[in-house]
Design a protein around this motif. Structure first.
Motif, mmCIF file in Angstrom:
data_model
loop_
_atom_site.group_PDB
_atom_site.id
_atom_site.type_symbol
_atom_site.label_atom_id
_atom_site.label_comp_id
_atom_site.label_asym_id
_atom_site.label_seq_id
_atom_site.Cartn_x
_atom_site.Cartn_y
_atom_site.Cartn_z
ATOM 1 N N GLU A 160 6.153 31.802 20.162
ATOM 2 C CA GLU A 160 5.113 31.343 21.088
ATOM 3 C C GLU A 160 5.679 30.314 22.070
ATOM 4 O O GLU A 160 5.434 30.389 23.286
ATOM 5 C CB GLU A 160 3.947 30.741 20.300
ATOM 6 N N LEU A 178 8.318 31.998 24.543
ATOM 7 C CA LEU A 178 7.681 32.777 25.598
ATOM 8 C C LEU A 178 7.081 31.875 26.665
ATOM 9 O O LEU A 178 7.189 32.152 27.868
ATOM 10 C CB LEU A 178 6.611 33.693 25.004
ATOM 11 N N GLU A 179 6.451 30.793 26.242
ATOM 12 C CA GLU A 179 5.868 29.864 27.199
ATOM 13 C C GLU A 179 6.963 29.195 28.028
ATOM 14 O O GLU A 179 6.840 29.074 29.253
ATOM 15 C CB GLU A 179 5.033 28.811 26.472
ATOM 16 N N SER A 226 8.297 31.691 30.603
ATOM 17 C CA SER A 226 7.265 32.512 31.237
ATOM 18 C C SER A 226 7.592 32.861 32.677
ATOM 19 O O SER A 226 7.052 33.835 33.214
ATOM 20 C CB SER A 226 5.907 31.797 31.164
ATOM 21 N N ARG A 263 0.452 39.036 27.504
ATOM 22 C CA ARG A 263 0.142 37.818 28.253
ATOM 23 C C ARG A 263 1.349 37.327 29.040
ATOM 24 O O ARG A 263 1.225 36.900 30.185
ATOM 25 C CB ARG A 263 -0.328 36.718 27.292
ATOM 26 N N TYR A 264 2.536 37.401 28.409
ATOM 27 C CA TYR A 264 3.739 36.881 29.057
ATOM 28 C C TYR A 264 4.531 37.970 29.791
ATOM 29 O O TYR A 264 5.674 37.751 30.175
ATOM 30 C CB TYR A 264 4.618 36.170 28.036
#
Length: 385
Positions: A173, A176-177, A180, A222-223
């Motif tokens: 998580e 990925l952030e 991004s 989402r990513y």
């Protein structure tokens, strides 16, 4: 051969090493050097599941052929989706010997080799998992090439097999952030999230937890992850979920699970990045072959080779090797001709990519060209000595 086309956006990074914006960088397993691309064009190869049939068996002949082809193609990177050796049963010393055997087979490659952890790498055993990490480094993490972010996940953490959970999920998580804004994100794992042999995940042999799988997919969506590559099931398959492409590429030498009509054929993937255009070709081994016509023995000043490509896509060859008498690099010349189906001979683009002196008074001359689909190229290298 089946071809897939995608559109990516690449921005060149000038770093000279494959270090990601992550607190868990992973390393390749052989001695080949990573060279960052000088333009928004590069190729990488994905393969998986080439382990031996038993602990006391040699690697399958088809895997050895794939290694030869891959070394000739010379992509920027090779990424394996796991199951690189048998791993299960026997003594701990035997397990260590298997790892030595695997590493000996990829050591001579001129291309950096990355490997995602599969069930056979750790065999569901905590001691073997610790030893694998000692030999290979981190069993999950990430690296960058160009502006592409490569994430290597471990679907076989002992006690958590078939999931990405706990600290690994928290790390994913965060990673990925953090990344991004990467131009492209590729994810590699061993067990496929969307199984072909067990689509409802009831057998527990591939991914085990639908909730965990669906959450991972939501993250990837989402990513804007472009592609997820897995193995484990010894087939080829591709499916698209919400714009995310999921590939199963488990056909690099291990026993096949299905007939060819259902994806049960030996293969590897060539991923070509060309600026905003990316194509993924499924290549069957033995469709690319080279043979010596004359010379190529380190003694004769002229050598001729023939390379054929009976696949349905053009293949860029960057490391077709000639053994020639040693000389200064500017003393070598190369020419190539293509031969049409009607027998017409035409000049063909070719260049010498590298000349490397050997200790025995010979030199290895690496030649670069493109072999068209269903094509044949004859290449002549000469040296003035």
């Amino acid at each position: 051969m089946k071809r897939f086309f995608f559109t990516f956006i690449f921005v060149l990074l000038l770093s000279g090493t494959a270090i990601a914006l992550t607190d868990r960088p992973v390393s390749h397993l052989n001695d080949a050097k990573i060279t960052q691309p000088s333009a928004n064009e590069f190729t990488f190869i994905v393969l998986g599941d080439f382990r031996t049939l038993r602990r006391d068996k040699a690697y399958p002949a088809v895997f050895e052929q794939i290694l030869r082809e891959v070394n000739t193609i010379a992509p920027a990177l090779i990424v394996s989706t796991g199951d690189a050796y048998y791993g299960y049963g026997g003594s701990m010393q035997g397990f260590k010997n298997e790892i030595d055997y695997f590493l000996s087979r990829i050591k001579g490659l001129d291309v950096p080799f990355f490997n995602a952890t599969g069930n056979h790498e750790v065999a569901g055993d905590a001691e073997r998992e610790r030893y694998a990490e000692k030999r290979f480094g981190r069993l999950y993490g990430a690296f960058d090439y160009g502006n592409a972010h490569f994430i290597m996940l471990n679907t076989d953490e002992v006690g958590k097999e078939g999931t990405i959970s706990g600290e690994q999920l928290k790390w994913l998580e965060k990673d990925l952030e953090t990344n991004s804004n990467a131009g492209n994100i590729f994810v590699f794992m061993h067990r496929p999230m969307f199984s072909v042999t067990d689509p409802e995940l009831v057998a527990g042999k591939s991914f085990k937890d639908k909730g965990n799988r669906d959450y991972l997919h939501s993250l990837f969506n989402r990513y804007k992850v472009k592609s997820v590559f897995a193995g484990h099931e010894h087939i080829f398959n591709e499916t698209v979920k919400d714009g995310v492409s999921y590939f199963i590429t488990g056909g690099a030498g291990s026993p096949l699970y299905q007939p060819p009509s259902k994806g049960g054929f030996f293969h590897y993937l060539i991923v070509k990045v060309r600026g905003n255009d990316v194509s993924i070709d499924v290549v069957v081994p033995y469709t690319i072959q080279a043979r010596t016509i004359s010379g190529n023995d380190g003694f004769e000043s002229k050598a001729e080779m023939e390379i054929t490509n009976i696949s349905f896509a053009a293949v860029d060859i960057r490391n077709l090797q000639f053994i020639m008498p040693a000389a200064a690099a500017d003393k070598y010349k190369v020419r190539a001709t293509s031969i049409s189906k009607r027998g017409q001979v035409n000049a063909h683009a070719v260049r010498i990519r590298n000349v490397k002196g050997n200790k025995d008074g010979t030199a290895t001359v690496s030649v670069e060209t493109q072999v068209p689909k269903n094509g044949l190229i004859r290449i002549v290298v000469e040296v003035d000595i």
